[in-house]
Design a protein around this motif. Structure first.
Motif, short mmCIF file in Angstrom:
data_model
loop_
_atom_site.label_atom_id
_atom_site.label_comp_id
_atom_site.label_asym_id
_atom_site.label_seq_id
_atom_site.Cartn_x
_atom_site.Cartn_y
_atom_site.Cartn_z
N GLN A 50 3.77 5.62 -5.79
CA GLN A 50 3.62 5.61 -7.25
C GLN A 50 2.55 6.61 -7.69
OE1 GLN A 50 2.87 1.45 -8.00
NE2 GLN A 50 5.03 1.04 -8.44
N SER A 51 1.44 6.66 -6.98
CA SER A 51 0.36 7.58 -7.32
C SER A 51 0.81 9.04 -7.18
CB SER A 51 -0.85 7.32 -6.42
OG SER A 51 -1.86 8.27 -6.65
N LEU A 52 1.50 9.33 -6.10
CA LEU A 52 1.98 10.70 -5.88
C LEU A 52 3.04 11.08 -6.90
CD1 LEU A 52 2.17 10.73 -1.98
CD2 LEU A 52 0.58 12.04 -3.41
N GLU A 53 3.93 10.16 -7.23
CA GLU A 53 4.97 10.45 -8.22
C GLU A 53 4.35 10.72 -9.59
OE1 GLU A 53 8.87 8.18 -6.36
OE2 GLU A 53 7.66 7.09 -7.84
N LYS A 54 3.33 9.96 -9.93
CA LYS A 54 2.64 10.14 -11.21
C LYS A 54 1.96 11.51 -11.27
CE LYS A 54 -0.71 7.90 -14.22
NZ LYS A 54 -1.66 6.79 -14.37
N THR B 10 2.68 14.27 -9.40
CA THR B 10 3.55 15.43 -9.18
C THR B 10 4.71 15.51 -10.15
OG1 THR B 10 4.97 14.28 -7.59
CG2 THR B 10 3.04 15.44 -6.70
N GLY B 11 5.15 14.38 -10.69
CA GLY B 11 6.33 14.37 -11.54
C GLY B 11 7.62 14.43 -10.72
N TYR B 12 7.50 14.29 -9.41
CA TYR B 12 8.66 14.32 -8.50
C TYR B 12 8.82 12.94 -7.87
CZ TYR B 12 9.23 19.43 -8.43
OH TYR B 12 9.48 20.72 -8.78
N SER B 13 10.04 12.67 -7.42
CA SER B 13 10.26 11.49 -6.59
C SER B 13 9.68 11.80 -5.22
CB SER B 13 11.75 11.21 -6.44
OG SER B 13 12.31 10.85 -7.68
N ILE B 14 9.13 10.80 -4.57
CA ILE B 14 8.49 11.00 -3.27
C ILE B 14 9.26 10.25 -2.19
CG2 ILE B 14 6.39 10.62 -1.92
CD1 ILE B 14 6.01 12.73 -4.08
N TRP B 15 9.57 10.97 -1.12
CA TRP B 15 10.11 10.36 0.09
C TRP B 15 8.96 10.31 1.08
CZ3 TRP B 15 15.43 13.21 0.92
CH2 TRP B 15 16.33 12.78 -0.05
N LEU B 16 8.47 9.13 1.33
CA LEU B 16 7.28 8.97 2.17
C LEU B 16 7.65 8.52 3.58
CD1 LEU B 16 4.12 8.97 2.04
CD2 LEU B 16 4.29 6.50 1.67
N THR B 17 7.08 9.22 4.55
CA THR B 17 7.16 8.77 5.94
C THR B 17 5.74 8.42 6.35
OG1 THR B 17 6.94 11.03 6.78
CG2 THR B 17 9.17 10.17 6.55
N THR B 18 5.64 7.43 7.21
CA THR B 18 4.31 7.02 7.67
C THR B 18 4.21 7.18 9.18
OG1 THR B 18 5.02 4.72 7.88
CG2 THR B 18 4.01 5.35 5.79
N GLN B 19 2.99 7.45 9.61
CA GLN B 19 2.69 7.60 11.02
C GLN B 19 1.40 6.85 11.30
OE1 GLN B 19 2.86 12.06 11.19
NE2 GLN B 19 3.08 11.61 13.37
N VAL B 20 1.31 6.31 12.49
CA VAL B 20 0.07 5.66 12.91
C VAL B 20 -0.57 6.54 13.98
CG1 VAL B 20 -0.93 3.63 14.02
CG2 VAL B 20 0.95 3.36 12.39
N MET C 267 0.84 -1.20 0.00
CA MET C 267 0.00 0.00 0.00
C MET C 267 0.88 1.26 0.00
SD MET C 267 -2.93 1.39 -0.11
CE MET C 267 -4.21 0.28 0.34
N GLU C 268 1.95 1.22 0.75
CA GLU C 268 2.89 2.35 0.80
C GLU C 268 3.46 2.60 -0.60
OE1 GLU C 268 7.06 2.98 3.08
OE2 GLU C 268 5.44 2.18 4.34
N ARG C 269 3.85 1.53 -1.26
CA ARG C 269 4.40 1.63 -2.62
C ARG C 269 3.38 2.23 -3.59
NH1 ARG C 269 3.69 -1.45 -6.59
NH2 ARG C 269 2.93 -3.24 -5.41
N ARG C 270 2.11 1.84 -3.45
CA ARG C 270 1.06 2.38 -4.33
C ARG C 270 0.84 3.88 -4.08
NH1 ARG C 270 -3.46 -2.25 -4.11
NH2 ARG C 270 -3.58 -1.37 -2.04
N PHE C 271 0.88 4.28 -2.81
CA PHE C 271 0.78 5.72 -2.50
C PHE C 271 1.92 6.48 -3.17
CE2 PHE C 271 -2.28 5.17 1.01
CZ PHE C 271 -3.01 6.34 0.86
#
Length: 183
Positions: free
Chosen positions: A128-132, A134-144, A122-126
């Motif tokens: 990929q969706s954001l990169e598509k 924005t056109g930018y690479s995404i550094w994702l951090t997650t929080q619960v 799911m993290e990977r899909r988020f």
């Protein structure tokens, strides 16, 4: 001159110097460590502002916080700051440099908040969706955060999308109250 302008100019100079020496990535890591050090060690700010601490000791402390074997680019830059009596701007310069690095490398930081831990797929899909989008690479951090009850909240740069259950329930409640008042 205000501290924002001074900090941006020094950060830009560090970026150009790092680029010229092919050390952008290494300097970014060193700057990021130092920036985290300012957040983690309250005493670091006090050491830098203390007139009783010799300049060489301050430089040594900064170097230790940034990493054991800092690059000559970073080391020379720190010495330049002290020579020009600009060490009080160091934290803001670090933050400005991080911003320049991310912009120049077309990277956006994103934060994903969910009620339960997110699976890697799911993290990977988020990402990929954001990169598509924005056109930018995404550094994702997650929080619960169980308080959102379900769904997610995603923050990218200044954009925030709140698709949490709590927010949806609040919208429904507001709509019902408005309908009841108008009834």
């Amino acid at each position: 001159m205000n501290q924002g302008i001074i900090s941006r100019r020094y950060a830009s100079a560090l970026w150009m110097y790092a680029q010229k020496n092919g050390q952008e990535d290494r300097v970014y890591v060193e700057v990021k460590r130092l920036c985290r050090g300012f957040s983690k060690y309250e005493a670091l700010k006090r050491v830098l502002s203390n007139r009783m601490v010799p300049q060489e000791d301050k430089i040594e402390v900064i170097t230790l916080v940034a990493g054991e074997n800092v690059s000559h680019v970073f080391s020379n830059f720190i010495r330049l700051l002290f020579a020009n009596k600009r060490e009080k701007f160091l934290r803001i310069i670090c933050l400005s440099f991080e911003t320049i690095y991310l912009k120049e490398n077309k990277i956006l930081s994103a934060n994903l908040v969910t009620a339960v831990p997110v699976e890697k797929d799911m993290e990977r899909r988020f990402i990929q969706s954001l990169e598509k989008r924005t056109g930018y690479s995404i550094w994702l951090t997650t929080q619960v955060n169980p308080k959102i009850a379900g769904g997610y909240v995603i923050m990218v740069d200044t954009y925030r999308l709140d698709a949490s259950v709590v927010t949806k329930l609040k919208r429904i409640e507001k709509s019902l109250l408005e309908t009841a008042i108008n009834f």
